[in-house]
Design a protein around this motif. Sequence first.
Motif, PDB file in Angstrom:
ATOM      1  N   ASN A   4      15.489   1.620  21.635  1.00 26.15           N
ATOM      2  CA  ASN A   4      14.545   0.620  21.114  1.00 26.15           C
ATOM      3  C   ASN A   4      15.196  -0.754  21.048  1.00 26.15           C
ATOM      4  N   MET A   5      16.473  -0.791  20.655  1.00 28.85           N
ATOM      5  CA  MET A   5      17.187  -2.063  20.562  1.00 28.85           C
ATOM      6  C   MET A   5      17.371  -2.680  21.944  1.00 28.85           C
ATOM      7  N   ILE A   6      17.706  -1.855  22.924  1.00 32.76           N
ATOM      8  CA  ILE A   6      17.881  -2.355  24.291  1.00 32.76           C
ATOM      9  C   ILE A   6      16.576  -2.953  24.798  1.00 32.76           C
ATOM     10  N   GLN A   7      15.473  -2.247  24.566  1.00 34.61           N
ATOM     11  CA  GLN A   7      14.175  -2.748  25.011  1.00 34.61           C
ATOM     12  C   GLN A   7      13.799  -4.038  24.295  1.00 34.61           C
ATOM     13  N   LYS A   8      14.112  -4.126  23.002  1.00 37.24           N
ATOM     14  CA  LYS A   8      13.810  -5.336  22.244  1.00 37.24           C
ATOM     15  C   LYS A   8      14.602  -6.525  22.774  1.00 37.24           C
ATOM     16  N   ILE A   9      15.896  -6.315  23.026  1.00 35.30           N
ATOM     17  CA  ILE A   9      16.742  -7.404  23.532  1.00 35.30           C
ATOM     18  C   ILE A   9      16.286  -7.839  24.925  1.00 35.30           C
TER      19      ILE A   9
END
Length: 355
Positions: A213-218
């Motif tokens: 989720n963090m990778i997609q957000k960044i």
Amino acid sequence: MYESLNYASEKLGLPPGSLIHVGNVHTIETKMTIVDYSKEEVEEKHIESVDEILKYKESDTMTLVIIEGLSNVDIVEKIGSMFDIHQLVLEDVLNTHQRPKFEEYDNYLYIVLKCLLSEDEEFTVNYEQISLLILKNFVFIFKEKIDDIFQPVIQRIKTTKSRFRDAQSDYLAYAILDTIVDQNFILIDDLDDVITSIEDDLLNSESTINTLNMIQKIKREIIHIRKNTSPLREVMASMLRSDSDLIQEKTHIYLRDVSDHAIRITESIESYRDILSGLLDIYISSVSNKMNEVMKVLTVFASIFIPLTFLAGIYGMNFEYMPELKWHWAYPTLWIVFITITVVSLVYFKKKKWL
């Protein structure tokens, strides 16, 4: 944060140059600050009315006017009337969804760009549109929010030996642009910290669905960052090509420095986008490897217990005439077969390094 009801759809059908604030209302209050300076002295004060700017209009001093908060359309309209600013420019000032750009007019220059600030450890980026009007002895800054981002510029003006005291409005505009662009380096540092943290989690096999989720957000944030920073090169190139008398030749060296910073920021964003794509591949590989480990364990258990279940199933059938059922050593023999199958399977998987 207050949400504006004046979205772009409300401008449909209105004539060009209609002054309506478009975007989020970050503050209801509009704060106006004047910094008027010459080689000998500096005056800084907050004003309540646009009419207070009039006394500086005919002065030979340099005047910086900072308008923070765009919800009061009348203020922008009065400034436009006072300094003969085109209605379409004022419309762009109030529309906070502008693409960074540079426009050249007879008596003034118009620049719009985004100031990007990261807020928390999860890398939430705030975008603020900043518009500049550059006149002969005036520079107007129109901001969405009330903050102290330009306090370093004001402090440099107050410094007795500051270059500002002898320079014209183009140098003041350069200092403002430099401040905005340099904020992106802070953003890049924060982005680097977040990506390094994600990379450490992946390499230490501590990745979870939150990591994905963090990778997609960044990645989404980088798309928006790139959208708002990549046009900076075009803006600076247009300023350097400009024939306007408001941009002096001696200021070009400073503008080229800002242009260089803009290029470095764009290249950094591109590299981080590639790194994130690589991290996403690593995450997928990590998940696949974990799945393979689970499948190995299941395969080991299946390989051992399938033959055992087969034998147990045969001798569990309720047929009356089965030859081995009456043997005296049938039960221990069957256990020896079970143990042999288990040991042979374990040795085999040990050699395969599945255990």
